[in-house]
Design an enzyme around this catalytic site. Sequence first.
Site, PDB file in Angstrom:
ATOM      1  N   CYS A   1       0.857  -1.174   0.000  1.00 22.95           N
ATOM      2  CA  CYS A   1       0.000   0.000   0.000  1.00 22.95           C
ATOM      3  C   CYS A   1       0.894   1.224   0.000  1.00 22.95           C
ATOM      4  O   CYS A   1       2.109   1.113  -0.115  1.00 22.95           O
ATOM      5  CB  CYS A   1      -0.965   0.002   1.182  1.00 22.95           C
ATOM      6  SG  CYS A   1      -0.162   0.119   2.790  1.00 22.95           S
TER       7      CYS A   1
ATOM      8  N   HIS B   1      -6.918   6.944   7.776  1.00 22.92           N
ATOM      9  CA  HIS B   1      -5.605   7.246   8.332  1.00 22.92           C
ATOM     10  C   HIS B   1      -4.950   8.294   7.452  1.00 22.92           C
ATOM     11  O   HIS B   1      -5.403   8.584   6.354  1.00 22.92           O
ATOM     12  CB  HIS B   1      -4.737   5.995   8.392  1.00 22.92           C
ATOM     13  CG  HIS B   1      -4.737   5.216   7.125  1.00 22.92           C
ATOM     14  ND1 HIS B   1      -5.626   4.192   6.887  1.00 22.92           N
ATOM     15  CD2 HIS B   1      -4.006   5.342   5.997  1.00 22.92           C
ATOM     16  CE1 HIS B   1      -5.416   3.709   5.674  1.00 22.92           C
ATOM     17  NE2 HIS B   1      -4.444   4.391   5.108  1.00 22.92           N
TER      18      HIS B   1
END
Length: 680
Positions: free
Chosen positions: A424, A599
């Site tokens: 990611c 996040h």
Amino acid sequence: MATETVAKPRTSMRVGVQKFGTFLSGMIMPNIGAFIAWGLITALFIEKGWIPVPQLGGFDVDAAGKPNVGLVGPMITYLLPLLIAYTGGRMVYDVRGGVVGAIGTMGVIVGAGIPMFIGAMIMGPLGGWTMKKIDSLWDGKIRPGFEMLVNNFSAGIWGALLAMLGFYGIAPLVQAFSAGAGNVVQFLVNNGLLPLTSIFIEPAKVLFLNNAINHGVLTPLGIQQSLDQGKSILFLLEANPGPGLGLLLAYMFFGRGVAKASAPGAALIHFFGGIHEIYFPYVLMRPLLILATIAGGMTGIATLAITNSGLVAPAAPGSIFAVLAQTSRDSYLGVILSVLLATLVSFLVASVILKATHHSDESDLGDATSRMEAMKGKKSSVSSVLTGAGAGAGAGAGAAGAGAGGGVGTAVLTGPVRNVVFACDAGMGSSAMGASVLRNKIRAAGFPDVKVTNASIANLDDTYDVVITHQDLTERAKPRTSSAVHYSVDNFMSSPKYDEVLELVMQSNAPEAAAGTVTPENVEAAAGQGAHAAVGRSDILASDSVILNGTATTRDAAIDEAGRLLLARGAVDEGYVAAMHEREESVSTYMGSYLAIPHGTNAAKDHIKKSAVSVIRYPDGIDWNGKQVKFVVGVAGINNEHLHILSSIAKVFTNKAQVAQLEAATSVDEVLELFGKVNA
């Protein structure tokens, strides 16, 4: 096992020109050593050289009154063009094509009477291609025992015909082209317009079109000019390291994040190593910076023109050492000034652009490097300096998963699957949860030695067997892991792709499978095991960071609500909450199973004070980019401290019974109990 089907992209004009330039450079670059040898002999031994030697430099007469032939003339007239022709023919049709191409080029050389680099670039590949076509006419039809006879005579006869074609047909055309191109260059020089070529050359470098310009036109014309005048300005139009150095120096002083941290190393490689591609990603991050390199390039060329300076031969690679080694004896002041002034102007313009614009350089450098490699068409030998620098800075907040569209990628496994990675943007959030889910499945299947990890895309290398990414990020991961099998997912909790990965692991490791029968039941059971295990530090998830009935009704409001809990814990500052929204606009943090984990971006790591997790339940659900979300988990992490709790959360959300328990929970303690007794 599904196989990813990828539509073949249309070939653009840029790609076509790029391929042509790559082919041209493929003829010249292997022979750069010969060019350097000729340049050194010329600089040392010609009449105006450092150590004039008539027998080597080819000037004056010998004791018998005959003109000295020397090394300079024969090397540039015969050796260098024939080497280029042979290389070009061999690229098309191996050694046989190289030999025939060199024979044909000899006709062009003799017919023109001048160094025939462009002629060699035409006749070499032409000889190889035509010989290949001729051989195909009688392929498989030659009687045994006559192969050598036919092969030798066909090459000899066709080579002789090509030599005559070169002498009478190609040589006059190439001679006329060379004269015309030389006149154009001289016109630009006489009228002070040569610096304007930077408007085309500098963008071409970044787009990897420079080879078509530099090796296709500038080097051949520069060689001819050097032979006539003893030096040429053309060799330094593209090779001047000043513009790139100035840009990298500006990043050292005014850049941010990974871009600033990696700039010093990139500057050393660029300036002393001569690998100019190292600075291309910095321009791709902020395309406006191309103005800095153009300004620097124009300044360098103008300085060379004013001081009448140049090199005697190509400087390849474009290292300052190569530039100085090939500098004409009377041009050191002008060449050094051109590099210094190009650096200064590029630095000043780039500094203004960097200070006047706001940009998250750190989060984009990896993506820009990937785009640079994609444009180049292969991995960069120096890009690890950029992506590696991101390793230290990458330990920020969690990020959304990585990946691109569909099933298994086009790569083919060459052995058993041993190394699986979830990639990611930062390698800390959703990828960690996905890795946890798959790791349990693979272990339950009897393959505990298969390593399942998570990483940021910027830190990927081509050592993984399988790469799993979010479907919005796969194209960023593929250039870095071209030999791996790629899977793309849009649900990290319960993607059906995990079963495909498991099947691939089982098939590739079949001879080494652990004893016992593997069933879907025991795999699924293992995925839910350990949900109540201790999960690390007790202060990462505290009771005051859990809300059973959230008040938000929209995605953005839910992100704010999760962020405020992290703020209240003193884990982050306001900048991190803003970065949570920025991340969501880039890639969705929806995980599947009614779960989202918002996040911050990788660039927001400086806004994290300590690791913390917040949990909010929305019994009625909220719309999250078209998906229903009932649980929002806000994440802020430093040095992997939060990964245990994320792993525990992942286990819970892969177990339908436990998700139902979460939905029915009436107290915060029940939620904490399900997430692993984090306060124990």
